[in-house]
Design a protein around this motif. Structure first.
Motif, PDB file in Angstrom:
ATOM      1  N   VAL A  63       0.734  -1.160   0.101  1.00  0.00           N
ATOM      2  CA  VAL A  63      -0.135  -0.124   0.234  1.00  0.00           C
ATOM      3  C   VAL A  63       0.867   1.562  -0.277  1.00  0.00           C
ATOM      4  CG1 VAL A  63      -2.078   1.802   1.485  1.00  0.00           C
ATOM      5  CG2 VAL A  63      -2.649  -0.963   1.232  1.00  0.00           C
ATOM      6  N   PHE A  64       1.812   0.861   0.588  1.00  0.00           N
ATOM      7  CA  PHE A  64       2.513   2.198   0.799  1.00  0.00           C
ATOM      8  C   PHE A  64       3.443   2.384  -0.833  1.00  0.00           C
ATOM      9  CE2 PHE A  64       2.582   2.734   5.362  1.00  0.00           C
ATOM     10  CZ  PHE A  64       2.613   4.277   5.595  1.00  0.00           C
ATOM     11  N   ARG A  65       4.092   1.513  -1.281  1.00  0.00           N
ATOM     12  CA  ARG A  65       4.328   1.516  -2.617  1.00  0.00           C
ATOM     13  C   ARG A  65       3.646   2.222  -3.143  1.00  0.00           C
ATOM     14  NH1 ARG A  65       9.124  -0.817  -4.854  1.00  0.00           N
ATOM     15  NH2 ARG A  65       8.804  -0.242  -7.073  1.00  0.00           N
ATOM     16  N   TYR A  66       2.417   1.915  -3.069  1.00  0.00           N
ATOM     17  CA  TYR A  66       1.856   2.179  -4.468  1.00  0.00           C
ATOM     18  C   TYR A  66       0.880   3.462  -3.850  1.00  0.00           C
ATOM     19  CZ  TYR A  66       1.259  -1.974  -6.108  1.00  0.00           C
ATOM     20  OH  TYR A  66       1.760  -3.461  -7.131  1.00  0.00           O
ATOM     21  N   MET A  67       0.659   3.539  -2.889  1.00  0.00           N
ATOM     22  CA  MET A  67      -0.033   5.379  -2.826  1.00  0.00           C
ATOM     23  C   MET A  67       1.118   7.077  -2.775  1.00  0.00           C
ATOM     24  SD  MET A  67      -2.303   4.694   0.226  1.00  0.00           S
ATOM     25  CE  MET A  67      -2.949   6.385   0.539  1.00  0.00           C
ATOM     26  N   PHE A  68       1.634   6.030  -2.783  1.00  0.00           N
ATOM     27  CA  PHE A  68       2.904   7.833  -2.769  1.00  0.00           C
ATOM     28  C   PHE A  68       3.618   6.930  -3.969  1.00  0.00           C
ATOM     29  CE2 PHE A  68       1.820   6.720   1.476  1.00  0.00           C
ATOM     30  CZ  PHE A  68       1.351   8.259   1.985  1.00  0.00           C
ATOM     31  N   ALA A  69       2.934   6.351  -4.891  1.00  0.00           N
ATOM     32  CA  ALA A  69       4.385   6.246  -6.425  1.00  0.00           C
ATOM     33  C   ALA A  69       4.173   7.210  -7.263  1.00  0.00           C
ATOM     34  CB  ALA A  69       4.287   4.834  -6.933  1.00  0.00           C
ATOM     35  N   LYS A  70       4.952   7.844  -7.770  1.00  0.00           N
ATOM     36  CA  LYS A  70       4.622   9.119  -9.041  1.00  0.00           C
ATOM     37  C   LYS A  70       3.138   8.671  -9.805  1.00  0.00           C
ATOM     38  CE  LYS A  70       8.157  10.333 -10.853  1.00  0.00           C
ATOM     39  NZ  LYS A  70       9.558  10.595 -12.045  1.00  0.00           N
ATOM     40  N   HIS A  71       3.176   8.191 -10.433  1.00  0.00           N
ATOM     41  CA  HIS A  71       2.758   7.113 -11.626  1.00  0.00           C
ATOM     42  C   HIS A  71       1.893   5.885 -10.285  1.00  0.00           C
ATOM     43  CE1 HIS A  71      -0.937   5.844 -13.657  1.00  0.00           C
ATOM     44  NE2 HIS A  71       0.023   5.101 -14.529  1.00  0.00           N
ATOM     45  N   LYS A  72      -0.151   6.705  -9.749  1.00  0.00           N
ATOM     46  CA  LYS A  72      -0.929   6.236  -8.703  1.00  0.00           C
ATOM     47  C   LYS A  72      -1.532   4.869  -9.658  1.00  0.00           C
ATOM     48  CE  LYS A  72       0.188   9.001  -5.697  1.00  0.00           C
ATOM     49  NZ  LYS A  72       1.359   9.327  -6.788  1.00  0.00           N
ATOM     50  N   LEU A  73      -1.946   4.003  -9.058  1.00  0.00           N
ATOM     51  CA  LEU A  73      -2.743   3.013  -9.631  1.00  0.00           C
ATOM     52  C   LEU A  73      -3.363   2.235  -8.753  1.00  0.00           C
ATOM     53  CD1 LEU A  73       0.366   1.189 -10.651  1.00  0.00           C
ATOM     54  CD2 LEU A  73      -0.216   2.196 -12.235  1.00  0.00           C
ATOM     55  N   ILE A  74      -3.325   2.749  -8.454  1.00  0.00           N
ATOM     56  CA  ILE A  74      -4.726   2.369  -6.952  1.00  0.00           C
ATOM     57  C   ILE A  74      -6.508   2.794  -7.431  1.00  0.00           C
ATOM     58  CG2 ILE A  74      -6.222   2.020  -5.066  1.00  0.00           C
ATOM     59  CD1 ILE A  74      -2.871   2.525  -3.842  1.00  0.00           C
ATOM     60  N   ASP A  75      -7.147   2.055  -7.714  1.00  0.00           N
ATOM     61  CA  ASP A  75      -8.146   2.289  -8.462  1.00  0.00           C
ATOM     62  C   ASP A  75      -9.477   2.699  -7.447  1.00  0.00           C
ATOM     63  OD1 ASP A  75     -11.379   1.847  -9.446  1.00  0.00           O
ATOM     64  OD2 ASP A  75     -10.229   2.529 -11.275  1.00  0.00           O
ATOM     65  N   TYR A  76      -9.394   3.666  -6.376  1.00  0.00           N
ATOM     66  CA  TYR A  76     -10.268   4.050  -5.327  1.00  0.00           C
ATOM     67  C   TYR A  76     -11.379   3.374  -5.607  1.00  0.00           C
ATOM     68  CZ  TYR A  76      -5.725   6.021  -3.511  1.00  0.00           C
ATOM     69  OH  TYR A  76      -4.248   5.685  -3.245  1.00  0.00           O
ATOM     70  N   ASP A  77     -12.279   3.600  -6.696  1.00  0.00           N
ATOM     71  CA  ASP A  77     -13.687   3.295  -7.279  1.00  0.00           C
ATOM     72  C   ASP A  77     -13.743   2.042  -6.891  1.00  0.00           C
ATOM     73  OD1 ASP A  77     -14.693   6.431  -7.734  1.00  0.00           O
ATOM     74  OD2 ASP A  77     -13.831   6.192  -9.644  1.00  0.00           O
ATOM     75  N   ILE A  78     -13.634   1.098  -7.982  1.00  0.00           N
ATOM     76  CA  ILE A  78     -12.711  -0.135  -7.693  1.00  0.00           C
ATOM     77  C   ILE A  78     -13.331  -0.226  -5.690  1.00  0.00           C
ATOM     78  CG2 ILE A  78     -12.411  -2.336  -7.699  1.00  0.00           C
ATOM     79  CD1 ILE A  78     -11.466  -1.097 -10.894  1.00  0.00           C
ATOM     80  N   THR A  79     -12.143  -0.236  -5.616  1.00  0.00           N
ATOM     81  CA  THR A  79     -11.977  -0.334  -3.842  1.00  0.00           C
ATOM     82  C   THR A  79     -13.385   0.057  -2.881  1.00  0.00           C
ATOM     83  OG1 THR A  79      -9.940   0.008  -4.136  1.00  0.00           O
ATOM     84  CG2 THR A  79     -10.331  -0.251  -2.207  1.00  0.00           C
TER      85      THR A  79
END
Length: 395
Positions: A63-79
């Protein structure tokens, strides 16, 4: 001496399993529990509590890697659309796990996960072929290779300043807190809770049923605020929006029910089989056409909320060997960082996002073999000892 060697071997295998699982965004519970029970000789109940901490440790790194990466990949709508129904489904699945006979659960697990593993591996092969064709088309007229697809994405998104949608994260925290409170007040099947309630008594089932209106209220709230939230969600992936627009153009607003329905099914199966939801929802997202990178990031985010809730419950309701559980969680944390780093470098070097799909497939195949074998041995032991192999009461 023998016990120390078993713990050391279990630690090494746990580290490897966490590294492989982190690449695909799966929690790894399907591997951790067999490792703890078969290698370390831990009983199933203790292994389940350890697994919750271990999955949480690995998911924190992801989570830390994905949330604070330069390019965000987490789809918060799906979550957001998935989390309430997934948590409800887990509760339903746990009850089914207590009622259904072990042989039936093992059969369901082998069939479902075997089919899902096959589909995931096929998706990986298909993705690999598309990447090969794409790489071939990225060669210049002189035959020299141009930028790989992954390198192109880095250039495209290099100037983007993706922001974390804290409003959506806050909504997820509210959902997590509400369901956690319900579980803590209800307690477990042994009557352990923050208040004294008779297991499977009237009050037990009343508190359990509160999860149904909670799920409806939260899902309705998310759907009603979805349009407003999307205006500020600069980090949502474009392909997911294109998929939603395509489905919406054909079926109206039916896309709003795809992810909650899928999450409910995933939660039920996860609770029934005793594994995390990441291993089950990841292949479903891949089958829907979501990019492997987005799938891995989103699953990691969802696994963090579900696994941390289980870990908090075990901690507050009392569990043995807490420091051992934390030690294994640290191992999974480090293993996840190593796995993420290696896979990210491999993707950037070779332009093969399909590596994520294959990592999911590897975890699923190994989990299918290990848990099915373990379950088959347990079923045979139950049969030989003359114990009941029929349906049971929930408590």
């Amino acid at each position: 001496m023998i016990n120390n060697l078993k713990i050391l071997l279990a630690g090494i295998l746990t580290f490897t399993a966490a590294a492989i699982s982190s690449a695909g965004g799966t929690g790894g519970g399907g591997l951790f529990i067999p490792i703890l029970t078969i290698v370390a000789g831990v009983d199933l109940r203790t292994a389940s509590s350890f697994s919750a901490f271990m999955v949480t440790g690995g998911s924190i790194a992801n989570v830390f890697r994905y949330m604070f990466a330069k390019h965000k990949l987490i789809d918060y709508d799906i979550t957001l659309l998935s989390e309430p129904c997934m948590l409800l489904g887990v509760s339903i699945g746990v009850i089914c796990n207590r009622v259904l006979p072990e042989w039936l659960i093992t059969t369901f697990f082998a069939v479902f996960l075997g089919f899902s593993s096959l589909k995931t591996c096929n998706s990986g092969v298909s993705c690999w072929k598309k990447e090969t064709q794409r790489k071939g088309s990225l060669r210049g007229s002189n035959g020299e290779p141009l930028l790989l697809s992954s390198e192109i994405e880095e250039v495209v998104f290099e100037e983007e300043e993706d922001k974390i949608p804290w409003v959506k994260v806050g909504m997820l925290v509210v959902i997590w807190f509400a369901f956690t409170l319900v579980y803590l007040f209800r307690g477990n099947k042994y009557g352990q809770g923050i208040i004294h309630i008779k297991a499977c008594g009237k009050l037990y089932w009343i508190i359990s049923s509160v999860q149904i209106p909670l799920t409806i209220i939260f899902t309705t709230w998310i759907l009603c605020t979805k349009k407003n939230l999307n205006k500020d969600a600069s980090s949502d992936h474009l392909q997911v929006q294109e998929i939603n627009d395509e489905v919406e153009s054909r079926n109206g607003s039916s896309d709003n029910f795809i992810f909650p329905s899928m999450a409910l099914l995933t939660g039920i199966l996860g609770g029934l089989f005793g594994v995390g939801g990441g291993m089950l929802i990841s292949p479903l997202l891949l089958q829907m056409g979501i990019e492997p990178e987005v799938t891995a990031a989103t699953c990691s985010f969802m696994v963090f909320f579900s696994s941390s809730m289980s870990a908090i419950q075990y901690l507050l309701l009392g569990m043995d060997h807490i420091y051992n559980a934390l030690a294994f969680a640290v191992i999974c944390f480090v293993g996840s960082i190593v796995g993420q780093t290696l896979v990210h470098r491999a993707i950037m070097k070779h332009g093969r996002a399909s590596l994520i799909v294959f990592s999911v497939g590897i975890v699923m195949v190994l989990s299918t073999v290990l848990i099915t074998s373990f379950g088959a041995v347990d079923v045979w032991r139950t049969y030989k000892t003359g114990q009941s192999m029929g349906f049971s009461k929930p408590c």
